[in-house]
Design an enzyme around this catalytic site. Sequence first.
Site, PDB file in Angstrom:
ATOM      1  N   HIS A   1       7.127   8.076  14.730  1.00  0.00           N
ATOM      2  CA  HIS A   1       6.166   8.005  15.835  1.00  0.00           C
ATOM      3  C   HIS A   1       6.412   6.812  16.767  1.00  0.00           C
ATOM      4  O   HIS A   1       6.485   6.960  17.987  1.00  0.00           O
ATOM      5  CB  HIS A   1       4.732   7.899  15.308  1.00  0.00           C
ATOM      6  CG  HIS A   1       4.340   9.020  14.405  1.00  0.00           C
ATOM      7  ND1 HIS A   1       4.749  10.319  14.610  1.00  0.00           N
ATOM      8  CD2 HIS A   1       3.566   9.049  13.302  1.00  0.00           C
ATOM      9  CE1 HIS A   1       4.245  11.077  13.659  1.00  0.00           C
ATOM     10  NE2 HIS A   1       3.530  10.333  12.848  1.00  0.00           N
TER      11      HIS A   1
ATOM     12  N   ASP B   1       6.957   6.105   7.300  1.00  0.00           N
ATOM     13  CA  ASP B   1       5.897   7.045   7.663  1.00  0.00           C
ATOM     14  C   ASP B   1       5.564   6.981   9.159  1.00  0.00           C
ATOM     15  O   ASP B   1       5.178   7.986   9.749  1.00  0.00           O
ATOM     16  CB  ASP B   1       4.636   6.722   6.837  1.00  0.00           C
ATOM     17  CG  ASP B   1       3.575   7.799   6.953  1.00  0.00           C
ATOM     18  OD1 ASP B   1       3.912   8.974   6.770  1.00  0.00           O
ATOM     19  OD2 ASP B   1       2.404   7.460   7.236  1.00  0.00           O
TER      20      ASP B   1
END
Length: 484
Positions: free
Chosen positions: A240, A235
């Site tokens: 990111h 995730d």
Amino acid sequence: MVSRVIPVDPFDLVIFGATGDLARRKILPGLFRRYCAGQMPEEARIIGAARSEMDDDGFRDLVREAVRKFGGGRDCYDEALEGFLAHVGYEHVDAMGEGGWETLKARLRDGMVRAFYFSVAPSLFGALAERLRGFGLADDDSRVVVEKPFGKDLASARALNSTLAEHFDETQIYRIDHYLGKETVQNLMAVRFGNMLFEPLWNAQFVDHIQITVAETVDVSGRGAYYDTSGAMRDMVQNHLMQLLCLIAMEPPARFEPDSVRDEKLKVIRALDPVDYHHIVRGQYIADEKQPGYRSHVEDPRSTTESFVAMKISISNWRWAGTPFYLRTGKALKSQASEIAVVFKDAPHSIFGPEAGRHANVLVIRLQPNEGMTLGVTIKEPGPGGMRLKDVALDMSFADALGPDAEDIPDAYERLIMDVIRGNQTLFMRGDEVEAAWTWTDPIIEGWQRRGEVPKEYDAGSSGPDDALMLMHRDGRKWRDIKA
Ligand code: NAP
């Protein structure tokens, strides 16, 4: 200064999944803010699409409510909102069905930039791409925007890439990682490549180590079903944190142009060493007196999905060999803070003697809260009585430095959507980048599964598991305190 707005070309933007959470919280309010900023031309049109049956007015009600709730407190609401809604319409279409496509097509105009935002589950990307081509809504100039998660491993990411590639050229595909749209993240490139000061020191000779932290106070309640199939590694880290790592570690691109930047990022990912499992700590939060634990937020009461990861990474290239990168991210932590800290080496020799202590310069780039940068420098402690040293921070908060203009800084989604309309892919992930990131991530996750590894427990509201502290302690280093 920041409010200098460059209007985009007239466009038709179709948002598939326009009734969903992401559209209501981010995409539609973001578009409204760009409208208020004067960036949206008069001819611009936004068409929501989903299976729910409603007419244009019904959708406008939904948009009105979403903007009021998530619009970010703009004072131009009431005058501007009705003007914005005049640009908005709706068509009900099932990505898997054959109805509604001709009427949607009839709404699209020639001579406009045409973009399709896939704000739906990735399992629908293929069906949407096929119908957009099949019904003649998309041509070779159209753009498609796809949301994360882009796959859950290398095989699924490859499958998604090849499905999209059947219908669209890579230059038409905009894979969103909203971290790349954040002002500070782009400032990272400005700081590195716009100043003479930092780049000569930006290597293993002068940098002791780099820490990247993305700490969240939120837990996974409300998202448990999705999160439990993903975990912090998929995730957050694969996308990111990986993107932040690339921007920090990459070589200067020849130009600030999409493929120049993305080529350099790809080289970083490909230079990452496989991670020794002793250098990774997985964690899962447990209940404290105020909040429940992870397992009560997901269906599986024995889930071993991680809500926290900390790891030590090395990059095998000339610039970084010998400088470790420490990454950590987690949910239900004590503070909400995202930052990158570049910790420089100590001066080679202290002319002030051992009693002056150790003083390393640290450049901290804060993504949130209070976006800005701090450079820790060593100065003389004021006053008589010998040469005592202390560290002080040269602190630049964007809000202070830019004054009221800081309020006009577009948020990540606003900026990225406008980049789509402009046709600028610099801040979007290329297909090979995503695949390279999964190539590095997959063995880590497979290793956990093979060894049947259970995450370390940490208290909700803490800084994460103790083992994460040890990861740095045993190298004679320590994490910066997570504080808001
Ligand atoms: P969501 O709240 O479940 O919304 C899904 C949307 O898709 C709804 O508008 C739904 O409307 C529409 N939809 C479902 N099936 C459809 C079909 N067969 N044809 C046409 N439309 C269909 O999901 P979300 O949270 O907005 O997430 C959307 C995408 O963004 C996902 O890929 C998610 O992973 C990604 N994302 C979300 C967030 C976030 O904060 N929410 C953050 C990052 C990424 P109908 O039921 O009316 O069709």
